[in-house]
Write a protein that holds these residues in place. Structure first.
Motif, PDB file in Angstrom:
ATOM      1  N   GLU A  41      -7.106   1.563 -26.467  1.00  0.00           N
ATOM      2  CA  GLU A  41      -7.841   1.938 -25.494  1.00  0.00           C
ATOM      3  C   GLU A  41      -9.211   1.824 -25.038  1.00  0.00           C
ATOM      4  OE1 GLU A  41      -5.699   4.293 -23.128  1.00  0.00           O
ATOM      5  OE2 GLU A  41      -4.247   2.571 -24.180  1.00  0.00           O
ATOM      6  N   GLY A  42     -10.151   1.392 -26.235  1.00  0.00           N
ATOM      7  CA  GLY A  42     -11.414   0.823 -26.028  1.00  0.00           C
ATOM      8  C   GLY A  42     -12.307   2.270 -25.951  1.00  0.00           C
ATOM      9  N   MET A  43     -11.952   2.833 -26.809  1.00  0.00           N
ATOM     10  CA  MET A  43     -12.459   4.178 -27.108  1.00  0.00           C
ATOM     11  C   MET A  43     -13.673   4.253 -27.901  1.00  0.00           C
ATOM     12  SD  MET A  43      -8.991   6.237 -26.480  1.00  0.00           S
ATOM     13  CE  MET A  43      -8.861   7.647 -27.699  1.00  0.00           C
ATOM     14  N   GLU A  44     -14.527   4.573 -28.001  1.00  0.00           N
ATOM     15  CA  GLU A  44     -15.363   4.945 -29.336  1.00  0.00           C
ATOM     16  C   GLU A  44     -14.664   6.128 -30.253  1.00  0.00           C
ATOM     17  OE1 GLU A  44     -19.039   6.193 -27.638  1.00  0.00           O
ATOM     18  OE2 GLU A  44     -19.282   4.899 -26.494  1.00  0.00           O
ATOM     19  N   ALA A  45     -15.284   5.402 -31.672  1.00  0.00           N
ATOM     20  CA  ALA A  45     -14.388   6.664 -33.156  1.00  0.00           C
ATOM     21  C   ALA A  45     -15.700   7.356 -32.742  1.00  0.00           C
ATOM     22  CB  ALA A  45     -14.755   4.821 -33.890  1.00  0.00           C
ATOM     23  N   THR A  46     -14.339   8.739 -32.501  1.00  0.00           N
ATOM     24  CA  THR A  46     -15.685   9.852 -32.924  1.00  0.00           C
ATOM     25  C   THR A  46     -15.145  10.704 -33.861  1.00  0.00           C
ATOM     26  OG1 THR A  46     -14.552  10.889 -31.462  1.00  0.00           O
ATOM     27  CG2 THR A  46     -16.177  10.331 -30.791  1.00  0.00           C
ATOM     28  N   PRO A  47     -16.154  11.544 -34.417  1.00  0.00           N
ATOM     29  CA  PRO A  47     -15.497  12.014 -35.862  1.00  0.00           C
ATOM     30  C   PRO A  47     -14.552  13.676 -35.398  1.00  0.00           C
ATOM     31  CG  PRO A  47     -17.595  12.629 -35.818  1.00  0.00           C
ATOM     32  CD  PRO A  47     -17.508  11.406 -34.550  1.00  0.00           C
ATOM     33  N   THR A 103      -3.648   9.596 -28.177  1.00  0.00           N
ATOM     34  CA  THR A 103      -3.660   7.994 -28.342  1.00  0.00           C
ATOM     35  C   THR A 103      -3.756   7.171 -26.890  1.00  0.00           C
ATOM     36  OG1 THR A 103      -1.423   8.083 -27.902  1.00  0.00           O
ATOM     37  CG2 THR A 103      -2.178   8.743 -30.054  1.00  0.00           C
ATOM     38  N   SER A 104      -4.557   7.829 -25.941  1.00  0.00           N
ATOM     39  CA  SER A 104      -5.065   7.070 -24.438  1.00  0.00           C
ATOM     40  C   SER A 104      -6.626   7.922 -24.698  1.00  0.00           C
ATOM     41  CB  SER A 104      -3.822   7.863 -22.965  1.00  0.00           C
ATOM     42  OG  SER A 104      -4.090   9.178 -23.426  1.00  0.00           O
ATOM     43  N   LEU A 105      -7.480   7.158 -23.191  1.00  0.00           N
ATOM     44  CA  LEU A 105      -8.362   7.585 -23.155  1.00  0.00           C
ATOM     45  C   LEU A 105      -8.817   8.758 -22.364  1.00  0.00           C
ATOM     46  CD1 LEU A 105     -11.398   7.640 -22.805  1.00  0.00           C
ATOM     47  CD2 LEU A 105     -11.032   5.521 -21.076  1.00  0.00           C
ATOM     48  N   ALA A 106      -7.490   9.115 -21.375  1.00  0.00           N
ATOM     49  CA  ALA A 106      -7.219   9.683 -20.555  1.00  0.00           C
ATOM     50  C   ALA A 106      -6.984  11.157 -21.087  1.00  0.00           C
ATOM     51  CB  ALA A 106      -5.880   9.371 -18.722  1.00  0.00           C
ATOM     52  N   MET A 107      -6.625  11.539 -21.642  1.00  0.00           N
ATOM     53  CA  MET A 107      -6.288  12.475 -23.193  1.00  0.00           C
ATOM     54  C   MET A 107      -7.424  12.770 -23.623  1.00  0.00           C
ATOM     55  SD  MET A 107      -3.351  13.353 -22.193  1.00  0.00           S
ATOM     56  CE  MET A 107      -1.812  13.292 -21.463  1.00  0.00           C
ATOM     57  N   GLN A 108      -8.479  11.712 -25.010  1.00  0.00           N
ATOM     58  CA  GLN A 108      -9.139  12.197 -25.140  1.00  0.00           C
ATOM     59  C   GLN A 108     -10.031  12.765 -24.382  1.00  0.00           C
ATOM     60  OE1 GLN A 108     -11.940   9.159 -26.118  1.00  0.00           O
ATOM     61  NE2 GLN A 108     -11.948  10.013 -28.135  1.00  0.00           N
ATOM     62  N   GLY A 143       0.280  -1.017   0.317  1.00  0.00           N
ATOM     63  CA  GLY A 143       0.409   0.014   0.007  1.00  0.00           C
ATOM     64  C   GLY A 143       0.887   0.766   0.065  1.00  0.00           C
ATOM     65  N   LYS A 144       2.559   1.176  -0.589  1.00  0.00           N
ATOM     66  CA  LYS A 144       3.232   2.592  -0.549  1.00  0.00           C
ATOM     67  C   LYS A 144       3.222   3.046  -1.414  1.00  0.00           C
ATOM     68  CE  LYS A 144       7.595   4.140   0.516  1.00  0.00           C
ATOM     69  NZ  LYS A 144       9.048   3.670   0.927  1.00  0.00           N
ATOM     70  N   PHE A 145       2.708   4.403  -1.572  1.00  0.00           N
ATOM     71  CA  PHE A 145       2.669   4.979  -2.588  1.00  0.00           C
ATOM     72  C   PHE A 145       4.266   5.091  -3.853  1.00  0.00           C
ATOM     73  CE2 PHE A 145       3.442   8.816  -5.273  1.00  0.00           C
ATOM     74  CZ  PHE A 145       2.389   9.256  -5.964  1.00  0.00           C
ATOM     75  N   ILE A 146       3.990   5.286  -4.866  1.00  0.00           N
ATOM     76  CA  ILE A 146       4.654   5.117  -5.940  1.00  0.00           C
ATOM     77  C   ILE A 146       5.057   6.025  -6.449  1.00  0.00           C
ATOM     78  CG2 ILE A 146       5.861   3.937  -7.417  1.00  0.00           C
ATOM     79  CD1 ILE A 146       4.850   0.387  -6.257  1.00  0.00           C
ATOM     80  N   ALA A 147       3.674   6.006  -7.755  1.00  0.00           N
ATOM     81  CA  ALA A 147       3.483   7.261  -8.643  1.00  0.00           C
ATOM     82  C   ALA A 147       1.887   7.762  -8.491  1.00  0.00           C
ATOM     83  CB  ALA A 147       3.754   6.853  -9.868  1.00  0.00           C
ATOM     84  N   ARG A 148       1.745   8.710  -9.738  1.00  0.00           N
ATOM     85  CA  ARG A 148       0.063   8.908 -10.230  1.00  0.00           C
ATOM     86  C   ARG A 148       0.209   8.728 -11.086  1.00  0.00           C
ATOM     87  NH1 ARG A 148      -0.962  13.120  -6.408  1.00  0.00           N
ATOM     88  NH2 ARG A 148      -1.398  11.491  -4.854  1.00  0.00           N
ATOM     89  N   GLY A 149      -1.141   8.384 -11.742  1.00  0.00           N
ATOM     90  CA  GLY A 149      -1.232   8.319 -13.332  1.00  0.00           C
ATOM     91  C   GLY A 149      -2.698   8.388 -13.504  1.00  0.00           C
ATOM     92  N   MET A 150      -3.001   7.820 -14.186  1.00  0.00           N
ATOM     93  CA  MET A 150      -4.482   7.826 -15.199  1.00  0.00           C
ATOM     94  C   MET A 150      -4.839   6.373 -15.825  1.00  0.00           C
ATOM     95  SD  MET A 150      -4.768  10.845 -15.161  1.00  0.00           S
ATOM     96  CE  MET A 150      -4.906  12.575 -15.881  1.00  0.00           C
ATOM     97  N   TYR A 151      -5.961   5.901 -15.154  1.00  0.00           N
ATOM     98  CA  TYR A 151      -6.344   4.378 -15.381  1.00  0.00           C
ATOM     99  C   TYR A 151      -7.913   4.615 -16.139  1.00  0.00           C
ATOM    100  CZ  TYR A 151      -9.211   0.047 -13.837  1.00  0.00           C
ATOM    101  OH  TYR A 151      -8.706  -1.321 -13.257  1.00  0.00           O
ATOM    102  N   ASN A 152      -7.300   3.216 -16.709  1.00  0.00           N
ATOM    103  CA  ASN A 152      -8.188   1.990 -18.038  1.00  0.00           C
ATOM    104  C   ASN A 152      -8.481   0.873 -18.409  1.00  0.00           C
ATOM    105  OD1 ASN A 152      -9.686   2.279 -20.241  1.00  0.00           O
ATOM    106  ND2 ASN A 152      -8.238   2.566 -21.279  1.00  0.00           N
ATOM    107  N   SER A 153      -9.685   0.244 -17.937  1.00  0.00           N
ATOM    108  CA  SER A 153      -9.853  -1.241 -17.376  1.00  0.00           C
ATOM    109  C   SER A 153     -10.107  -1.519 -18.865  1.00  0.00           C
ATOM    110  CB  SER A 153     -10.910  -1.065 -16.839  1.00  0.00           C
ATOM    111  OG  SER A 153     -11.853  -0.675 -17.175  1.00  0.00           O
TER     112      SER A 153
END
Length: 429
Positions: free
Chosen positions: A201-207, A165-170, A72-82
């Motif tokens: 990334e499991g992202m929906e195609a969008t225009p 190229t990632s969901l978090a950035m989209q 449970g010790k902190f290592i880093a912080r980021g963005m999640y995508n299942s």
């Protein structure tokens, strides 16, 4: 899922605070203490919701999470995508740093300042003094190499092309656009999706979307003294391959006076540089009719005598071998053959076949400029592939230069996957 757990709110996302802890399996933490930014699915043991602003929250795709070791010790912080093989993309190793708007502003400004320092990008002071950026092009942000995993931004003149190229950035596109408008004042910003990345990334195609006024026709950029038309609406990737800028100029010096075949030529980069520096004859071939039409247009506006044809790279080599054609130089710049380590063996087989076919068409003393943009294929993998080609063809292959992408595509020392581009200039005896 516990009944009292709720999805992360918009306010939680905007605050940049973590909504969950991602706990690693035992003995999986070492790469992330080493600051590698990708946490793959196989390293994750579980996801634990945390408490934020008095609400119980569960990690949702695209949200901020903390990465912890098995204790449970902190290592880093980021963005999640299942939905992604890359479960967490890491951005900071400081527990007191939030992934909020100001964080992204700092990272974007640092990336811009680095390009200005290298001379790829004009400074505000230079613009005020009358210098123009209208026909220059630069990679402004290169994903992990700029600490912004999952984001690519290219500037073409007064326009920016943003490619998440990632969901978090989209999901943060509007925020990123706002920062870029404030810092760079472009005429327009175009948001373009990349189909394969979106699927992974499991992202929906969008225009595609844009902010500002788009040009109705292709714009013109200049690279190495050559003009290129770039279609910001429909060109491959972000519109042009800026990473080969320096390699095109260097390779052209080896091609002077030679009969050159440029395979997978796209809109003519290597071919036009070769013709400009005095190649005797240049033929460019690509499978895209639209790319070839643009390559012909680029040759016309530069007054360069290059012949372009539509054709499949592998089939073209086989046909030319059957016709006993010979060249004094061949450029191979194929698309990506592997997107993960599981595809490396198949990719190397394809590279072997391609390069072996090319070597059989080269006259003794011929130049082979061979490239790979597959990040999972290492430079050592590529060298060993060429060694196999030399053995199978009975031709000595001398490596004259080993090159990578231009400096506005830096390599992150802690993420060697950013060393994706390999350009080997060889002499084939």
């Amino acid at each position: 899922m516990s009944a009292d757990l709720q999805p992360a709110t918009d306010s939680a996302s905007q605050s940049g605070q973590p909504v969950a802890r991602v706990v690693l399996k035992p003995k999986k933490a070492l790469p992330f203490y080493g600051r590698h930014p990708w946490v793959l699915a196989g390293a994750v043991d579980r996801v634990e919701p945390t408490t934020l602003a008095g609400e119980h929250l569960v990690a949702v795709d695209g949200q901020v999470v903390d990465l912890c070791n098995e204790k449970g010790k902190f290592i880093a912080r980021g963005m999640y995508n299942s939905h992604s093989r890359i479960r967490v993309r890491l951005f900071t190793w400081r527990e007191d740093e939030l992934l909020d708007t100001e964080f992204f502003r700092r990272r974007l400004c640092a990336a811009i300042a680095m390009r200005q320092q290298l001379g790829y990008e004009v400074t505000p002071q230079q613009i005020a003094a009358g210098l123009s950026r209208s026909e220059t092009a630069t990679r402004m942000v290169f994903s992990e190499a700029d600490g912004l995993s999952g984001l690519v931004i290219d500037r073409y003149g007064d326009y920016l092309v943003l490619q998440p190229t990632s969901l978090a950035m989209q999901l943060r596109a509007e925020m990123l656009v706002s920062i870029l408008q404030q810092e760079l004042q472009p005429r327009a910003i175009i948001l373009r999706g990349e189909k394969t990345s979106m699927q992974l990334e499991g992202m929906e195609a969008t225009p595609d979307r844009h902010w500002g006024e788009l040009p109705e026709t292709p714009i013109v950029i200049r690279e190495n003294g050559i003009a290129y038309e770039v279609d910001l609406r429909e060109g491959q990737k972000t519109g042009f391959y800026l990473d080969q800028r320096d390699n095109r100029a260097v390779a052209a010096r080896y091609l002077q006076g030679r009969k050159v075949l440029d395979l997978f030529c796209y809109t003519g980069g290597f071919a036009l540089n070769a013709a400009k520096l005095g190649a005797a004859e240049v033929i460019g071939i690509d499978g895209s009719k639209k790319a070839i039409a643009q390559a012909e247009r680029n040759a016309e506006i530069n007054g360069l005598p290059v012949k372009f044809e539509v054709g499949d790279g592998f089939q073209t080599l086989d046909q030319m071998a059957a016709e006993n054609r010979r060249f004094e130089a061949i450029v191979l710049d194929p698309p990506k053959f592997a997107r993960s380590r599981s595809g490396v063996n198949a990719a190397l087989q394809a590279y072997h076949r391609l390069n072996r076919s090319a070597v059989t068409l080269l006259s003794p003393g011929g130049i082979l400029v061979t490239n790979s943009c597959s990040g999972t294929v290492t430079p050592e993998d590529f060298r060993l592939m060429l060694s196999g080609v030399a053995q199978k063809t009975g031709r000595d292959i001398q490596l004259l230069e080993q090159r990578g992408a231009a400096a506005d595509h830096p390599v992150a020392a802690t993420c060697l996957e950013t060393e994706y581009l390999k350009c080997f200039i060889c002499r084939v005896a």
